[in-house]
Scaffold this motif. Sequence first.
Motif, short mmCIF file in Angstrom:
data_model
loop_
_atom_site.label_atom_id
_atom_site.label_comp_id
_atom_site.label_asym_id
_atom_site.label_seq_id
_atom_site.Cartn_x
_atom_site.Cartn_y
_atom_site.Cartn_z
N GLU A 196 -6.54 3.57 9.80
CA GLU A 196 -5.97 3.59 11.36
C GLU A 196 -6.45 4.62 12.06
O GLU A 196 -6.25 4.71 13.17
N GLN A 219 -7.26 0.43 2.48
CA GLN A 219 -8.19 -0.27 3.56
C GLN A 219 -9.61 -0.51 3.01
O GLN A 219 -10.34 -1.29 3.42
N GLY A 265 0.92 -1.16 0.09
CA GLY A 265 0.09 0.05 -0.20
C GLY A 265 0.77 1.39 0.03
O GLY A 265 0.59 2.28 -0.94
N ALA A 266 1.88 1.18 0.86
CA ALA A 266 2.78 2.49 0.97
C ALA A 266 3.34 2.77 -0.52
O ALA A 266 3.34 4.00 -1.03
N PHE A 299 -3.55 8.07 7.63
CA PHE A 299 -2.55 7.24 7.74
C PHE A 299 -2.41 6.61 6.24
O PHE A 299 -3.34 6.23 5.54
N HIS A 300 -1.30 6.78 5.71
CA HIS A 300 -1.09 6.24 4.28
C HIS A 300 0.30 5.35 4.15
O HIS A 300 0.27 5.04 2.80
N GLY A 301 0.80 4.96 5.24
CA GLY A 301 2.04 4.17 5.00
C GLY A 301 3.25 4.77 5.62
O GLY A 301 3.01 5.60 6.65
N ASP A 339 -7.15 6.93 -1.56
CA ASP A 339 -6.49 5.99 -1.05
C ASP A 339 -7.41 4.65 -0.63
O ASP A 339 -7.86 4.85 0.41
N GLU A 360 -8.43 8.99 2.31
CA GLU A 360 -8.98 7.48 2.46
C GLU A 360 -10.52 7.93 2.42
O GLU A 360 -10.92 8.84 3.47
N VAL A 364 0.81 4.35 -2.80
CA VAL A 364 0.48 5.62 -2.31
C VAL A 364 1.71 6.72 -2.97
O VAL A 364 1.68 7.84 -3.51
N LYS A 394 -3.80 -4.21 0.46
CA LYS A 394 -4.29 -5.05 1.43
C LYS A 394 -5.08 -6.26 0.61
O LYS A 394 -4.43 -7.29 0.19
C1 PLP Z 1 -5.41 3.63 4.10
C2 PLP Z 1 -4.06 3.01 3.95
N1 PLP Z 1 -3.04 3.52 3.07
C3 PLP Z 1 -1.92 2.79 2.90
C4 PLP Z 1 -1.50 1.91 3.92
C5 PLP Z 1 -0.11 1.27 3.85
O1 PLP Z 1 -0.28 0.10 3.16
P1 PLP Z 1 1.05 -1.03 3.73
O2 PLP Z 1 1.01 -1.33 5.09
O3 PLP Z 1 0.79 -2.34 2.65
O4 PLP Z 1 2.28 -0.46 3.31
C6 PLP Z 1 -2.43 1.55 4.99
C7 PLP Z 1 -2.09 0.56 5.84
O5 PLP Z 1 -2.75 0.18 6.79
C8 PLP Z 1 -3.81 2.06 4.86
O6 PLP Z 1 -4.71 1.63 5.79
#
Ligand code: PLP
Length: 458
Positions: A241, A272, A134-135, A161-163, A269, A236, A138, A298
Amino acid sequence: MVLHRVWEKVSVMGVIRIRTKIPGPKSTALIRVRNESVSHATFGAIPIFVKRAQGARVEDVDGNSFIDFTGGLGANNVGHCNPRVVKAVKAQADRVLHTDFSVTMYESYVRLARALCKAAPGKSEKKAMFFNSGAEAVENALKVARYNTGRPGIICLENAFHGRTNMLLTLTSKFYPYKKGFGPYAEEVYRLEFPDVYRRPEHLSEKEFVDYHIEQAKEFFVDNTSESNTACLVMEPVQGEGGFNIPPKKWVQFLYRHCRENGVLFISDEVQTGFGRTGKMWGIEHFEIEPDIVTMAKSIAGGLPLGAVVARKHLMDHVHVSGLGTTFGGNPLACAAGVAVLEEFRQKKLLRRAQEIGKITLKRFKEWEECSPIVGNARGIGAMNAIELVKDKESKEPNKEAVGKIIKYCYERGVLLLSAGMHGQVIRTLMPLVITREELAEGLDVLEEAVFRMGGKK
Ligand SMILES: Cc1ncc(COP(=O)(O)O)c(C=O)c1O
């Protein structure tokens, strides 16, 4: 298969079987090994070692059976070891494990790309690219936005929360544990206040509060950064998170319109919220807008690591050849799994299942909001539901201690759960969408018992 049959038999009487103290002796021995050899920076929310898992059920190495409301942190929407996914992965493993798609290509990558472009929100033509997480998805979406606009600014939201890369920690709100000690952070990131309807000032109606935030957002582009400096706004659709916070539709639609009118790209994003979690394929569909760029991960590959960026075709094609890439992104196994995941959604009607799970779960949560002095707020869309715990309903002071106690009470009695929220004050549910009604009811019964034992009744 044997396990599946055993569980089918057991499910008549209930799924949960707790035969040892938690953690049991075998998990305890493995925790000792873990503590010797694995960095404690990884955390370990629930002290069990998993032996096998199927659907919404998890069995630990001590023979205890649990109902899983964590779904591999939202990565198992089609269920643990989904048979269609396992079959596709096995078949792919017999043919090719890895080449790096940027060196020599393989079919599963393009099949999944085509399917996701079709499934992505909105009608405009799309293109896709795959990454490892995910990180990474993004991070690359931000690169695409900056490249296309030639602007540096990125707008993110309070509670986001994006990573965990350096750039994404800049976007992430919560300081501890995510950001502490890892700075300095990136420049040109601006944070917009999130309209938390539950915690709004008492003198404002919901409508007045949303209108106030729309005016605040207009001011934001004067006070903090201008539209002409801004590449994108990333959000999101429902904050994960950050506490399963649902933004007001009118506010999101205003932000979208304002972005479109000013050449600011809108990134949804969906890491999740995606793959059916909210009862629609994408969380942003609830807001009836078509984002310019969508990030996914995910549940995209049924438990295998994969991230994706899907965006309007011209945005993806504007980036120069070889400008984006990674060795393992879009690995053949993960892509084969991804194709199977989409098929599973079609065959099993998992969006409808997510809506049913949501109805059942939120109804119970709302009852607890009525009757429990510590459940301050119950909220959710589809199968993305949460309760926010407070010390008292007047002050709404976050109650992290009760969250910890309830989660422990539940895993000791066979239900796996996770917290969320800026103060750790939220309990969230991310059960696989293939969970049966009986499993769902059994899991909710345990959670209910925990909530009322810890908080009493009004
Ligand atoms: C909305 C969102 N973006 C990005 C991420 C990051 O994903 P990853 O843990 O696969 O790097 C998460 C992880 O929980 C998330 O909830």
